[in-house]
Design an enzyme around this catalytic site. Structure first.
Site, short mmCIF file in Angstrom:
data_model
loop_
_atom_site.label_atom_id
_atom_site.label_comp_id
_atom_site.label_asym_id
_atom_site.label_seq_id
_atom_site.Cartn_x
_atom_site.Cartn_y
_atom_site.Cartn_z
N GLU A 9 -21.89 45.95 15.59
CA GLU A 9 -21.83 44.80 14.87
C GLU A 9 -22.06 44.22 13.93
OE1 GLU A 9 -24.66 41.32 16.92
OE2 GLU A 9 -23.17 41.95 19.31
N HIS A 59 -22.61 37.13 19.60
CA HIS A 59 -23.82 37.03 20.22
C HIS A 59 -24.93 35.85 19.48
CE1 HIS A 59 -26.94 40.37 18.61
NE2 HIS A 59 -28.00 39.82 19.70
N ARG A 76 -28.13 44.06 24.33
CA ARG A 76 -27.92 44.54 23.18
C ARG A 76 -26.38 45.67 22.94
NH1 ARG A 76 -30.90 41.45 21.16
NH2 ARG A 76 -32.73 41.82 20.39
#
Length: 221
Positions: free
Chosen positions: A80, A97, A52
């Site tokens: 993000e 990601h 993360r």
């Protein structure tokens, strides 16, 4: 069965993150690597984050990358989809990601949701997805050296440089469209399959190489 205190890891040559984002409590991982801990890293090491984004303080990382000569690979980012362009320009490899975006990863996630919904509605599970076979699923190695073999295999299966190149195009996008571009890279991501679909043939037997390949979950013959 052996664990180290986190500060003992600061002398590692490679640090890679695989933790959930926990913002409070004794197991807090938010900014687990803040400015203070980042400064303790050994110069020139490899830092990989596929967990993360906020596990690493991205603002602090941006300032420390060059100071510590870090080789940073990021798949996840703070804030993000509005990622830090200054940090993007300083990392070695950048992806949007998508570390878990293999076909198997997506299907497995869908299966988990489907089973949970069936359990909730108390209905029988009938759907059992069948994935298509991978084309060109057999790779014959020309070398028995571990590094050369891995390079040959990975370049045949997946070129991470393409994902890196596509994400770096974000620097040409207008500020108000940055988030949209990042999200579209994920939404329109190409089909990628996991290593379990591939069989590796080795012409020169090498037990150490075979052990490494099986660790990556390749079929080895």
């Amino acid at each position: 069965d052996k664990y180290l205190d986190l500060d003992e890891l600061m002398q590692a040559d490679i640090i890679t993150f695989h933790v959930p984002l926990i913002k409070e409590g004794v197991d807090r991982t938010y900014h687990l690597f803040d400015q203070e801990r980042l400064k303790k890293l050994k110069n020139g090491i490899i830092v990989i984050n596929t967990s993360r984004g906020p596990v690493i303080d991205n603002n602090a990382l941006k300032d420390i990358v060059e100071e510590k000569k870090l080789n940073v690979i990021l798949d996840v980012w703070e804030n993000e989809p509005a990622i830090s362009l200054p940090l993007l320009n300083k990392v070695k490899i950048a992806t949007p990601h998508i570390a878990g975006y293999s076909l198997e990863g997506k299907v497995n996630g869908t299966v988990i949701l489907y089973k949970a919904l069936c359990d909730f509605l108390k209905i029988k599970q009938k759907w059992n997805p069948q994935l298509p076979r991978v084309k060109n699923d057999e790779i014959v190695l020309s070398s028995s050296l571990i590094f050369d073999s891995l390079q040959e295999i990975f370049s045949n299966i997946y070129n991470i440089k393409d994902d890196d190149k596509n994400l770096r195009k974000i620097s040409r996008i207008k500020n108000k469209e940055l988030g949209t571009y990042f999200d579209l890279l994920r939404k329109n991501y190409h089909l990628r399959r996991e290593f379990t679909n591939y069989t590796i043939k080795t012409n020169k037997p090498n037990d150490e190489l075979n052990k490494v390949l099986r660790t990556f979950r390749f079929n080895v013959i």
